[in-house]
Design a protein around this motif. Structure first.
Motif, PDB file in Angstrom:
ATOM      1  N   LEU A   1       0.826  -1.207   0.000  1.00  0.00           N
ATOM      2  CA  LEU A   1       0.000   0.000   0.000  1.00  0.00           C
ATOM      3  C   LEU A   1       0.863   1.260   0.000  1.00  0.00           C
ATOM      4  CD1 LEU A   1      -2.763  -1.087   2.556  1.00  0.00           C
ATOM      5  CD2 LEU A   1      -2.997  -0.858   0.082  1.00  0.00           C
ATOM      6  N   GLU A   2       1.966   1.227   0.741  1.00  0.00           N
ATOM      7  CA  GLU A   2       2.875   2.377   0.757  1.00  0.00           C
ATOM      8  C   GLU A   2       3.495   2.595  -0.615  1.00  0.00           C
ATOM      9  OE1 GLU A   2       5.668   1.506   3.806  1.00  0.00           O
ATOM     10  OE2 GLU A   2       4.233   1.807   5.456  1.00  0.00           O
TER      11      GLU A   2
ATOM     12  N   VAL B   1       3.222   5.824  -3.076  1.00  0.00           N
ATOM     13  CA  VAL B   1       4.396   6.516  -3.639  1.00  0.00           C
ATOM     14  C   VAL B   1       4.251   6.690  -5.144  1.00  0.00           C
ATOM     15  CG1 VAL B   1       6.876   6.287  -4.106  1.00  0.00           C
ATOM     16  CG2 VAL B   1       5.981   5.793  -1.819  1.00  0.00           C
ATOM     17  N   PHE B   2       3.799   5.658  -5.823  1.00  0.00           N
ATOM     18  CA  PHE B   2       3.644   5.709  -7.279  1.00  0.00           C
ATOM     19  C   PHE B   2       2.281   6.244  -7.708  1.00  0.00           C
ATOM     20  CE2 PHE B   2       7.066   2.631  -6.821  1.00  0.00           C
ATOM     21  CZ  PHE B   2       7.976   3.073  -7.780  1.00  0.00           C
TER      22      PHE B   2
ATOM     23  N   LYS C   1      -3.845   4.444  -8.993  1.00  0.00           N
ATOM     24  CA  LYS C   1      -5.261   4.781  -8.938  1.00  0.00           C
ATOM     25  C   LYS C   1      -6.000   3.849  -7.967  1.00  0.00           C
ATOM     26  CE  LYS C   1      -5.512   6.568 -13.670  1.00  0.00           C
ATOM     27  NZ  LYS C   1      -6.142   6.410 -15.014  1.00  0.00           N
ATOM     28  N   PRO C   2      -7.042   4.365  -7.284  1.00  0.00           N
ATOM     29  CA  PRO C   2      -7.792   3.539  -6.317  1.00  0.00           C
ATOM     30  C   PRO C   2      -8.306   2.237  -6.912  1.00  0.00           C
ATOM     31  CG  PRO C   2      -8.405   5.833  -6.085  1.00  0.00           C
ATOM     32  CD  PRO C   2      -7.520   5.756  -7.292  1.00  0.00           C
ATOM     33  N   LEU C   3      -8.789   2.281  -8.161  1.00  0.00           N
ATOM     34  CA  LEU C   3      -9.317   1.073  -8.790  1.00  0.00           C
ATOM     35  C   LEU C   3      -8.229   0.021  -8.944  1.00  0.00           C
ATOM     36  CD1 LEU C   3     -11.740  -0.299 -10.130  1.00  0.00           C
ATOM     37  CD2 LEU C   3     -11.033   0.717 -12.309  1.00  0.00           C
ATOM     38  N   TYR C   4      -7.018   0.450  -9.303  1.00  0.00           N
ATOM     39  CA  TYR C   4      -5.906  -0.488  -9.449  1.00  0.00           C
ATOM     40  C   TYR C   4      -5.457  -1.030  -8.097  1.00  0.00           C
ATOM     41  CZ  TYR C   4      -5.493   0.982 -14.331  1.00  0.00           C
ATOM     42  OH  TYR C   4      -5.745   1.219 -15.642  1.00  0.00           O
ATOM     43  N   ARG C   5      -5.550  -0.211  -7.060  1.00  0.00           N
ATOM     44  CA  ARG C   5      -5.210  -0.698  -5.710  1.00  0.00           C
ATOM     45  C   ARG C   5      -6.157  -1.825  -5.291  1.00  0.00           C
ATOM     46  NH1 ARG C   5      -3.730   4.567  -1.915  1.00  0.00           N
ATOM     47  NH2 ARG C   5      -2.555   5.716  -3.499  1.00  0.00           N
ATOM     48  N   VAL C   6      -7.441  -1.612  -5.577  1.00  0.00           N
ATOM     49  CA  VAL C   6      -8.430  -2.639  -5.237  1.00  0.00           C
ATOM     50  C   VAL C   6      -8.159  -3.924  -6.017  1.00  0.00           C
ATOM     51  CG1 VAL C   6     -10.875  -3.264  -5.390  1.00  0.00           C
ATOM     52  CG2 VAL C   6     -10.214  -0.978  -4.611  1.00  0.00           C
TER      53      VAL C   6
END
Length: 256
Positions: A149-150, A154-155, A158-163
Motif C-alpha cells: 500500500l505504501e 508513492v507511485f 489509482k484507487p481502482l488499481y489498488r483494489v
C-alpha cells in the motif's frame, strides 16, 4: 487417475453410511422414529410429483439465497467503509456484536412481530450472514500488506488499481472462507425460521407438516432437499466469486 480413485473412495464412504442408516432403521423397526433410505427415496419421488413441492423449493431458495446475497453485499460494503474510516468501525461494532450474540429464535420472533412471515427467511438469513462477511472482509483489509500500500501511494496508483491488484488478492482467502461458512449458516437459520414462522409453500413449512403428521420419511426427504439446495447455493456463490476473481485461480479457490 487420482480423481478416479478419489471418486471411488467417496462412493464407498457414502455407501457405507447408507448401509449404517438402513441397519439402524431395520433394528429400530419403527418408521415413525426413523425411516430407512428406501422409504425416504420413495417419499421424495412421491413429493416430486406434487406442484407444492417445487413451489416450496423455489420460494425458500429465492428468499434464503437472496438474504445471503444481501448479507454478503452489505457486509463487504460496510467492511470497506470500516477499513477506510475508523469511526464507521466503532459505530458498527456494538451492532455486529449484538447480531452475533442474539439467538436466531429471538430474531425470528421479533421479525414476525414487525414484518410477518412472508419474507422471514430472507431477513433472518441476511442478519445471520452479515457479520460473517463483515468481520472476515474487515480482518482481510486490516491484514493487507502495508508495504504494498505504501508503494502504491508513492507511485500514485489509482484507487481502482489498488483494489484490483492489492486488496482483492489479499482478500481472496477471506472471501471464500466467508462464503463457505455464511451459506451454510444462512440456510440453517433460514430453514429454522421457516419452521418457526410457518410461511406457506416453503421447505420449512414442509418439514413442519411432516412432523405434525408423523411422516418421518417425508421429514427425511425434506431434510435431504434442504441440504442439496444449500450445496447448490454454495456452488453458485463460489462460481460468482470465481468469475469475479477470474478463471486462472479457480482450482485454488476450491481448496480454500
Amino acid at each position: 487417475m487420482f480423481n478416479k480413485v478419489s471418486m471411488i473412495k467417496k462412493v464407498i464412504i457414502i455407501a457405507f453410511w447408507l448401509l449404517v442408516w438402513e441397519l439402524v432403521s431395520v433394528l429400530i423397526e419403527n418408521p415413525i422414529l426413523i425411516a430407512g433410505p428406501y422409504e425416504t427415496v420413495k417419499a421424495l419421488i412421491e413429493m416430486m410429483g406434487e406442484k407444492d413441492f417445487w413451489l416450496s423449493i423455489k420460494n425458500s431458495f429465492l428468499n434464503i439465497t437472496g438474504g445471503i446475497l444481501i448479507g454478503c453485499v452489505s457486509g463487504v460494503l460496510l467492511a470497506c467503509l470500516s477499513g477506510k474510516f475508523s469511526i464507521v468501525s466503532e459505530v458498527l461494532s456494538p451492532f455486529v456484536k449484538v447480531i452475533k450474540s442474539i439467538p436466531v429464535v429471538s430474531f425470528v420472533v421479533i421479525i414476525l412481530l414487525w414484518c410477518g412471515n412472508t419474507r422471514l427467511s430472507l431477513i433472518i438469513s441476511a442478519l445471520i450472514t452479515f457479520p460473517i462477511f463483515y468481520l472476515s472482509i474487515l480482518e482481510g483489509i486490516k491484514g493487507t500488506d502495508k508495504k504494498a500500500l505504501e508503494m502504491a501511494a508513492v507511485f500514485r496508483m489509482k484507487p481502482l488499481y489498488r483494489v484490483k491488484y492489492i486488496y482483492m488478492p489479499s482478500l481472496r482467502p477471506a472471501v471464500f472462507s466467508a462464503l463457505s461458512l455464511a451459506v451454510g449458516m444462512g440456510w440453517r437459520s433460514g430453514a429454522a425460521a421457516e419452521v418457526i414462522g410457518q410461511p406457506l409453500l416453503t421447505m420449512g413449512n414442509g418439514l413442519y407438516r411432516s412432523k405434525i403428521f408423523l411422516a418421518t420419511d417425508r421429514l427425511f426427504a425434506w431434510t435431504f432437499m434442504i441440504i442439496l439446495v444449500s450445496v447448490i447455493s454454495e456452488k453458485l456463490f463460489r462460481l460468482l466469486a470465481g468469475l469475479l476473481y477470474g478463471n486462472k485461480n479457480r482450482q485454488t479457490d476450491k481448496n480454500i
